[in-house]
Scaffold this active site. Structure first.
Site, PDB file in Angstrom:
ATOM      1  N   LYS A 244     -21.071 -15.382 -13.277  1.00 17.48           N
ATOM      2  CA  LYS A 244     -20.035 -16.123 -13.996  1.00 17.48           C
ATOM      3  C   LYS A 244     -20.612 -17.427 -14.535  1.00 17.48           C
ATOM      4  O   LYS A 244     -21.559 -17.972 -13.965  1.00 17.48           O
ATOM      5  CB  LYS A 244     -18.894 -16.483 -13.029  1.00 17.48           C
ATOM      6  CG  LYS A 244     -18.025 -15.318 -12.607  1.00 17.48           C
ATOM      7  CD  LYS A 244     -16.918 -15.784 -11.662  1.00 17.48           C
ATOM      8  CE  LYS A 244     -16.052 -14.642 -11.179  1.00 17.48           C
ATOM      9  NZ  LYS A 244     -15.274 -13.991 -12.242  1.00 17.48           N
TER      10      LYS A 244
ATOM     11  N   ARG B 157     -12.277  -4.219  -7.413  1.00 18.42           N
ATOM     12  CA  ARG B 157     -11.857  -2.814  -7.462  1.00 18.42           C
ATOM     13  C   ARG B 157     -12.799  -1.915  -6.664  1.00 18.42           C
ATOM     14  O   ARG B 157     -12.378  -0.883  -6.140  1.00 18.42           O
ATOM     15  CB  ARG B 157     -11.716  -2.370  -8.928  1.00 18.42           C
ATOM     16  CG  ARG B 157     -12.975  -2.423  -9.712  1.00 18.42           C
ATOM     17  CD  ARG B 157     -12.731  -2.402 -11.225  1.00 18.42           C
ATOM     18  NE  ARG B 157     -12.291  -3.703 -11.741  1.00 18.42           N
ATOM     19  CZ  ARG B 157     -12.001  -3.947 -13.013  1.00 18.42           C
ATOM     20  NH1 ARG B 157     -12.078  -2.983 -13.913  1.00 18.42           N
ATOM     21  NH2 ARG B 157     -11.632  -5.147 -13.407  1.00 18.42           N
TER      22      ARG B 157
HETATM   23  N1  BES Z   1     -12.076 -12.531  -9.066  1.00 17.43           N
HETATM   24  C1  BES Z   1     -12.115 -12.218 -10.433  1.00 17.43           C
HETATM   25  C2  BES Z   1     -10.769 -12.354 -11.137  1.00 17.43           C
HETATM   26  C3  BES Z   1     -10.179 -13.723 -11.180  1.00 17.43           C
HETATM   27  C4  BES Z   1     -10.298 -14.505 -12.312  1.00 17.43           C
HETATM   28  C5  BES Z   1      -9.423 -14.202 -10.118  1.00 17.43           C
HETATM   29  C6  BES Z   1      -9.719 -15.759 -12.360  1.00 17.43           C
HETATM   30  C7  BES Z   1      -8.853 -15.455 -10.168  1.00 17.43           C
HETATM   31  C8  BES Z   1      -8.995 -16.230 -11.293  1.00 17.43           C
HETATM   32  C9  BES Z   1     -12.602 -10.795 -10.628  1.00 17.43           C
HETATM   33  O1  BES Z   1     -13.464 -10.310  -9.659  1.00 17.43           O
HETATM   34  C10 BES Z   1     -13.318 -10.738 -11.916  1.00 17.43           C
HETATM   35  O2  BES Z   1     -14.350 -11.356 -12.008  1.00 17.43           O
HETATM   36  N2  BES Z   1     -12.791 -10.023 -12.888  1.00 17.43           N
HETATM   37  C11 BES Z   1     -13.384  -9.906 -14.162  1.00 17.43           C
HETATM   38  C12 BES Z   1     -13.315  -8.467 -14.560  1.00 17.43           C
HETATM   39  C13 BES Z   1     -14.152  -8.154 -15.773  1.00 17.43           C
HETATM   40  C14 BES Z   1     -15.625  -8.274 -15.450  1.00 17.43           C
HETATM   41  C15 BES Z   1     -13.819  -6.745 -16.229  1.00 17.43           C
HETATM   42  C16 BES Z   1     -12.599 -10.786 -15.123  1.00 17.43           C
HETATM   43  O3  BES Z   1     -11.388 -10.900 -14.974  1.00 17.43           O
HETATM   44  O4  BES Z   1     -13.215 -11.399 -15.960  1.00 17.43           O
HETATM   45 MN    MN Z   2     -15.493 -10.790 -10.101  1.00 16.99          MN
END
Ligand code: BES
Ligand code: MN
Ligand code: ZN
Length: 488
Positions: free
Chosen positions: A265, A339
Site C-alpha cells: 500500500k 478474502r
Molecule cells: N483492509 C483493506 C480494506 C480497507 C481499506 C479497510 C480501507 C479499511 C479501510 C483490504 O485488505 C484491501 O486492501 N482491499 C483492497 C482490495 C483490492 C486490492 C482489490 C482495496 O480495497 O483496495
Molecule cells: Mn489488503
C-alpha cells in the site's frame, strides 16, 4: 482494558438534590411540564429551571439535546443539565440523549434524576457507551471517570433492565479496545491471549496454531501470514448457552496489520491498517456480550489472526494457492488478503459446526467506503430472511447497515486463466466481487451474510456513541439478532 463507568441506582430522594456534588441532570419533556425532581430543583435554584425551560435555547433544542446551566445557585452541583426528552420516546432517542449527556459532562461525576421515565435504562446505556476513551498509551491518564448515580422511582426495575445492556456495553468496549490497539501491541499472539481470557465468562476458547492450520489444509489463510514474524492463528470461541441445537456462527477477519504485502500500500494512511482486525474485534465483542448476559443460545465465533507483511517468504502476485475447500486461487493482488483468510475460515466453520446460520464481518474493501461512506456497513447475503433479520436488528440498535446486490454477472469477473478463480475482480463493483469471492466458500444451504465494515469499524470523526476511533459497530446489532432469532 477499558472499564465501564461505575453506575449505581437508588430510589429518588429529593432531599439529596441540594447536596449532590459533580453534575446534576434532570429530564424535561417537550411540553416543558416539570416532573417531581425538576420542580424541586427549580425551587432550590430559585426558578432557574423554569426560566431555562421558557428560554429560546430550550425551545430550539431537539429531542435528546442537553441544555446546561453552570454554577447554579442553591445547589452544590457545578453543572445542571436539562435533557429534553418526552415521556414516550424510543429506546434510540433515550440512548442518544444519554450519549449526549456523557459527552457534555465529560469525566465529572453525575446524578441523573430520571423519575419514572420508562427508557431510563437506555439513557444509562447511552451514557455508558459514550463514556469511552482509549488512554492506554497516554502518559497522562487524566482524571478517572466519575461515578453515575441514577435516581429513579423504581430503581430495581431500571437496574435489571440495564443489566443485559451493560453486558453488551462490555462487549462494545472490548471490541473498541482491540480495534484501537496498535499492531506492535496487538500481535496475533497477544490477540489470541486476550480471547483466551473469555474463558473466565464460560466461553470455551481454542487456539489453532500454524501446524494445526497446515494439517487442516488452510492454505489460503496461511499464505497471507507467511511474510510476517507473527504466527498465524485461528481462535474458536464457543458459547453453549442453548440446548443441543447447532450453533449460529460468527466469523471475523483479523488482519492485525495490512501492509498490502508485496502489492504494498502507499505510505499515506497506511497506519489506519491497525484496524484491519476490526471484524475479528466485533466477533470477540459479541462473544463477550452474550457470555456476560448468559444468552440462551449456542453461538460459535471464529477469527483468523494473521499479519500481511512483505518479506522474502511472502506470497507473490501470481501465486496459486489451494484452499481448504479444494478450490485453487490465483493471487493477483496480495492486498486482497481478507478474502483469502475468510475463505478457509468460512469453510472450516461449516465443516466443523454445521451452523444454522453464519455471518462474517470484515474490513474487506476500500470500495465499500466509496459506496456507503462511514454511515453504513455493506450487507451481502444469500438469504433474505437472515439479511432482513439483521437489518432490522441493526435499525433497532441504530447501527447503519445497507443491503448490497450480488449475482452471477459479478461472479464471472473472478474467472482465472490458470486457476479456479482470481482473488480480485477489478475496480468496478469492488465490494461486490469481494462478496462473490466469499460466497464461493459458502455452502448453498447455509444462510449467510457478509458485513463489509471497512467504513464503520473505525472513524476519524466522533459518532453519536463513540469518540473518534474504533466504534464497536455491530456488537449491539448482532447481540440483538441473536436475542431475537436464536434465543429459545
Ligand atoms: N483492509 C483493506 C480494506 C480497507 C481499506 C479497510 C480501507 C479499511 C479501510 C483490504 O485488505 C484491501 O486492501 N482491499 C483492497 C482490495 C483490492 C486490492 C482489490 C482495496 O480495497 O483496495
Ligand atoms: Mn489488503
Ligand atoms: Zn485488509
Amino acid at each position: 482494558m477499558t472499564d465501564l463507568i461505575d453506575v449505581s441506582f437508588q430510589e429518588t430522594n429529593l432531599d439529596q438534590i441540594a447536596d449532590a456534588t459533580g453534575s446534576l441532570a434532570v429530564l424535561v419533556p417537550e411540553t416543558g411540564k416539570l416532573g417531581a425532581s425538576a420542580r424541586r430543583l427549580n425551587r432550590l435554584t430559585k426558578g432557574s429551571i423554569a426560566r431555562a425551560v421558557e428560554s429560546q435555547m430550550f425551545e430550539k433544542a431537539k429531542t435528546g439535546d442537553v441544555t446546561s446551566l453552570a454554577f447554579p445557585v442553591g445547589v452544590a452541583s457545578e453543572k445542571l443539565y436539562l435533557v429534553k426528552l418526552p415521556a414516550r420516546c424510543s429506546a434510540t432517542q433515550a440512548r442518544k440523549a444519554g450519549a449526549d449527556l456523557a459527552k457534555v459532562n465529560g469525566d465529572k461525576s453525575l446524578t441523573l434524576m430520571a423519575d419514572g421515565h420508562r427508557e431510563t435504562a437506555s439513557i444509562v446505556q447511552g451514557l455508558t457507551l459514550r463514556s469511552y476513551a482509549f488512554k492506554d498509551h497516554k502518559s497522562d491518564q487524566g482524571d478517572p471517570s466519575g461515578a453515575v448515580l441514577v435516581m429513579a422511582t423504581k430503581p430495581e426495575e431500571v437496574e435489571s433492565n440495564y443489566a443485559p445492556m451493560r453486558a453488551v456495553a462490555e462487549g462494545v468496549m472490548f471490541t473498541r479496545d482491540l480495534t484501537n490497539e496498535p499492531a506492535n501491541v496487538l500481535t496475533t499472539s497477544e490477540f489470541a491471549d486476550r480471547l483466551v481470557e473469555l474463558s473466565s465468562l464460560g466461553v470455551e476458547v481454542e487456539v489453532l496454531e500454524e501446524a494445526d492450520l497446515e494439517a487442516l489444509g488452510m492454505r489460503t489463510l496461511l499464505a497471507v501470514g507467511v511474510g510476517s514474524e507473527s504466527p498465524s492463528k485461528v481462535v474458536v470461541m464457543n458459547w453453549k448457552g442453548g440446548s443441543d441445537e447447532k450453533p449460529f456462527a460468527l466469523v471475523g477477519k483479523g488482519v492485525v496489520f495490512d501492509t498490502g504485502g508485496i502489492s504494498i500500500k502507499p505510505a499515506a494512511g497506511m497506519e489506519d491498517m491497525t484496524m484491519d482486525m476490526g471484524g475479528a474485534g466485533v466477533v470477540a465483542g459479541v462473544m463477550k456480550a452474550i457470555a456476560a448476559r448468559k444468552a440462551a443460545a449456542n453461538v460459535v465465533g471464529l477469527v483468523g489472526l494473521v499479519e500481511n507483511m512483505p518479506d522474502g517468504k511472502a506470497q507473490r502476485p501470481g501465486d496459486v494457492v489451494t484452499s481448504m475447500k479444494g478450490d485453487t486461487v490465483e493471487v493477483i493482488n496480495t492486498d486482497a488478503e481478507g478474502r483469502l483468510v475468510l475463505a478457509d475460515l468460512l469453510w472450516y466453520a461449516q465443516e466443523r459446526f454445521e451452523p444454522v446460520g453464519m455471518i462474517n464481518l470484515a474490513t474487506l474493501t476500500g470500495a465499500i467506503i466509496i459506496g456507503l461512506g462511514h454511515e453504513n456497513a455493506g450487507v451481502f447475503s444469500n438469504n433474505d430472511d437472515l439479511a432482513d433479520a439483521f437489518l432490522k436488528a441493526a435499525a433497532t440498535e441504530d447501527e447503519g447497515a445497507w443491503r448490497m446486490p450480488m449475482g452471477p454477472g459479478y461472479d464471472k469477473l473472478l474467472k482465472s486463466r490458470i486457476a479456479d478463480m482470481k482473488n480480485i475482480g477489478g475496480r468496478a463493483g469492488g465490494s461486490i466481487t469481494a462478496a462473490q469471492f466469499l460466497k464461493r466458500f459458502v455452502k448453498d444451504d447455509v444462510a449467510w451474510c457478509h458485513l463489509d465494515i471497512a467504513g464503520v469499524a473505525s472513524i476519524a470523526a466522533e459518532t453519536s456513541y463513540a469518540p473518534a476511533g474504533a466504534t464497536g459497530w455491530g456488537v449491539r446489532a448482532l447481540d440483538r439478532l441473536i436475542a431475537d432469532k436464536y434465543e429459545g
